[in-house]
Design an enzyme around this catalytic site. Structure first.
Site: not given
Length: 645
Positions: A400, A444, A459
């Site tokens: 991520c 994250h 995202d």
């Protein structure tokens, strides 16, 4: 008289427990020294060797103190004091020779046990501290007893402790919850969770930890997985490879007042966070209300008012809306790109030419990740100084943080202010216990870009691994990665997994009902008690009066019964003076039996006296009591002469 060997054996076991309880405060060399001194005390008791001389103990103390002073900067003030406390206990044990010194050692142990709660708050460690406390109580008992406690004494002590439980519970619920009387700076502890900078590989290392980050209890319904973005840090400074928290240009405060859209959801929740040795706390969306111990930080973040070196609990209310701009300088700082990653600049120009609007640019960026051979992996290849160029045009495999870093830089290169947000995504929901568990492996990173003075979330991981956002990290990892995260083969055993899970739930309830019982909850308890009293005042007064009357009647009955028992016992001792020589060591029944063996001529009489006495005392037989008094009066002369030559 103190049994020195037995006392030292138990004291060495206790001090070993104390050393283990204080483990977070030790350096490797101090731990070795403490274990060596503790082992020396045990061997001293085992070989029954003489205690060390005061001169030798002072030399050892001086050497240890010099070493501690030299390492004081690395230890910190609080850990330095813990070293001094444990060192004084160990050296006192090595030179123990008097009962007065043993009492001093016991009280030092009590103080160290209290200080151990500075490092541990879990129910497992609290149980270990309780075990050490009981062991120290036993040491204190040995100071005043010539032998170990008998079963009868243990039963009596147990009943006494049971009577103290209501008093302890009342003090816990009603005694004012005081804030810490002092705060000492601790040592340079290892930071857990997200640090103040991220670079390729940092989040991947954090994800490999299955430790608990925090737990959440919602007052209302649980928000869906895709909306559980827990914001903790905002990274705005980029040097070509790593992102870091920008220092020195924000002014802490609440976000600008604005009307949130109707679809914004208001959430109220309680968070129980594990020690991170940072000040960052976790929020959903934009916080609107929070506990007094929290304070507003830039970018709609919250921070604790001191370093989180213990498990803490706090309340937050927030709305799931886009974060408003809090500082006019944010636009400038979040447009800086530096002179690195030139190839990504060309890509941003191409995307911007076809999609000049910020939201369209964001969709085009996600489409770029989908259309090219990008992969989501926990073990990406290493990247160079121009990490974004290396990721976008060479490796195309990352976690991520790789996707968030590349996306934020592309936004900036397109003239759109953007930043990387670090926190946690999702969590495991336990319906029966009604709480959300967020682990370190839920860490994250995502992106926020600015449009019309509002930061919108994006995202990019959702374009590559949508299951990560919709169903959690477990669904996006391979079986081999999941086996590693859950503890390998042993972590997958059903029995061990279930046992670990039940212990986790138990520790949660401990945190909520014991550690989380703060001043606010105590005030709420008082308010509910006051409201209940106002509603049922007359009935409560009547119940209190009836209870008090019953207690007084019970006390009067016990006093009357004891008075009758004393009168019979006193009359018996007065009529048989020979009992006085036997009563301190024997009961009255045994003393009468012993006198009967010594005086065969009065054996029948003494046997009758014994039977009548036992019936009158233990069976509360009034007729036996009257018959006993009559028998004592009738045979007073014979009974008075017993035991005389």
């Amino acid at each position: 008289m103190l049994n020195q060997s037995r006392f030292i054996y138990l004291a060495t076991i206790l001090q070993l427990l104390l050393i283990l309880l204080m483990l977070p405060a030790w350096q490797w060399w101090s731990l070795g020294c403490f274990l060596l001194l503790n082992g020396l005390a045990f061997l001293q008791a085992f070989d029954k060797a003489p205690v060390l001389s005061l001169r030798l103990v002072n030399i050892l103390a001086a050497l240890c103190v010099v070493a501690l002073v030299l390492a004081g900067r690395q230890l910190g003030a609080m850990n330095f004091l813990m070293h001094i406390l444990v060192l004084s206990a160990l050296l006192r044990l090595l030179a123990l020779s008097k009962q007065k010194e043993a009492r001093q050692l016991v009280w030092v142990h009590y103080f160290i046990l209290g200080c151990s709660f500075l490092f541990h708050q879990s129910i497992a460690m609290a149980s270990l501290i309780l075990l050490a406390f009981v062991l120290n109580l036993l040491l204190q008992y040995l100071l005043f007893a010539v032998q170990m406690p008998s079963n009868r004494q243990l039963r009596a002590d147990s009943r006494f402790l049971l009577l103290l439980l209501p008093l302890w519970l009342g003090l816990f619920l009603l005694f004012p919850r005081l804030a810490p009387l002092w705060q000492l700076p601790s040592a340079q502890q290892a930071i857990t969770g997200l640090a103040n900078e991220i670079e390729p590989g940092t989040i991947e290392q954090l994800v490999q930890s299955n430790a608990t980050a925090f737990r959440v209890r919602f007052d209302g319904p649980l928000p869906p997985q895709s909306e559980r973005y827990w914001r903790a840090k905002v990274f705005e400074h980029f040097d070509g490879r790593r992102w870091s928290v920008q220092q020195g240009f924000h002014h802490p405060g609440r976000p600008r007042s604005r009307d949130y859209p109707n679809q914004a959801t208001e959430l109220r929740y309680q968070i129980i966070a594990e020690p991170s040795f940072q000040r960052s706390v976790f929020t959903l969306g934009v916080p609107t209300q929070w506990s007094p111990e929290l304070e507003a930080l830039p970018a709609a973040l919250l921070g604790y008012n001191r370093t989180i070196n213990q498990r803490i609990s706090y309340q937050i209310s927030s709305v799931t809306a886009a974060v408003p701009l809090t500082d006019v300088q944010e636009k400038h700082w979040n447009l800086l790109t530096g002179d690195h990653n030139q190839r990504s600049q060309q890509l941003a120009s191409v995307l911007l030419a076809d999609h000049p609007e910020p939201h369209d640019f964001a969709e085009a960026l996600l489409a770029y990740f989908r259309q090219h051979a990008f992969f989501y992996t926990l073990n990406p290849p290493p990247l160079g100084q121009n990490s974004v160029d290396d990721f976008l045009f060479q490796s195309r495999a990352g976690f991520c943080s790789h996707y968030a870093s590349a996306s934020a830089l592309l936004f900036r290169q397109a003239g759109i202010p953007a930043r990387v947000v670090g926190g946690y995504l999702g969590g495991d929901w336990y319906q029966e216990q009604h709480y959300l568990l967020v682990r370190q492996r839920d860490a994250h990173a995502w992106v926020e870009y600015l449009v019309d003075d509002v930061w919108h979330s994006l995202d990019p991981t959702a374009a590559i691994a949508p299951d990560r956002v919709l169903n959690g990290l477990d669904s996006a990892l391979s079986d081999a990665d999941m086996a590693f995260l859950t503890g390998g083969l042993f972590g997958q055993l059903p029995l061990l997994s279930q046992l670990r899970l039940q212990l986790l739930h138990l520790d949660y309830y401990w945190s909520v009902w014991v550690l989380g019982f703060n001043q606010q909850r105590q005030d709420a308890l008082w308010r509910s008690f006051t409201a209940f009293w106002q509603q049922w005042r007359q009935l409560l007064w009547l119940s209190l009066l009836i209870t008090l009357s019953l207690v007084l009647l019970a006390v009067a009955w016990c006093w009357h019964r004891r008075k009758k028992r004393c009168s019979v016992t006193e009359q018996l001792q007065k009529s048989i003076p020979a009992l006085a020589n036997k009563l301190p060591q024997q009961s009255i029944s045994k003393a009468l039996h012993s006198l009967a063996e010594q005086a065969p001529s009065q054996q029948m009489l003494l046997h009758s006296v014994q039977i009548l006495y036992e019936r009158s005392i233990f069976a509360s037989d009034q007729s036996a009591q009257q018959e006993l008094l009559r028998l004592l009066k009738q045979h007073r002369r014979q009974l008075t002469q017993l035991g005389k030559k």
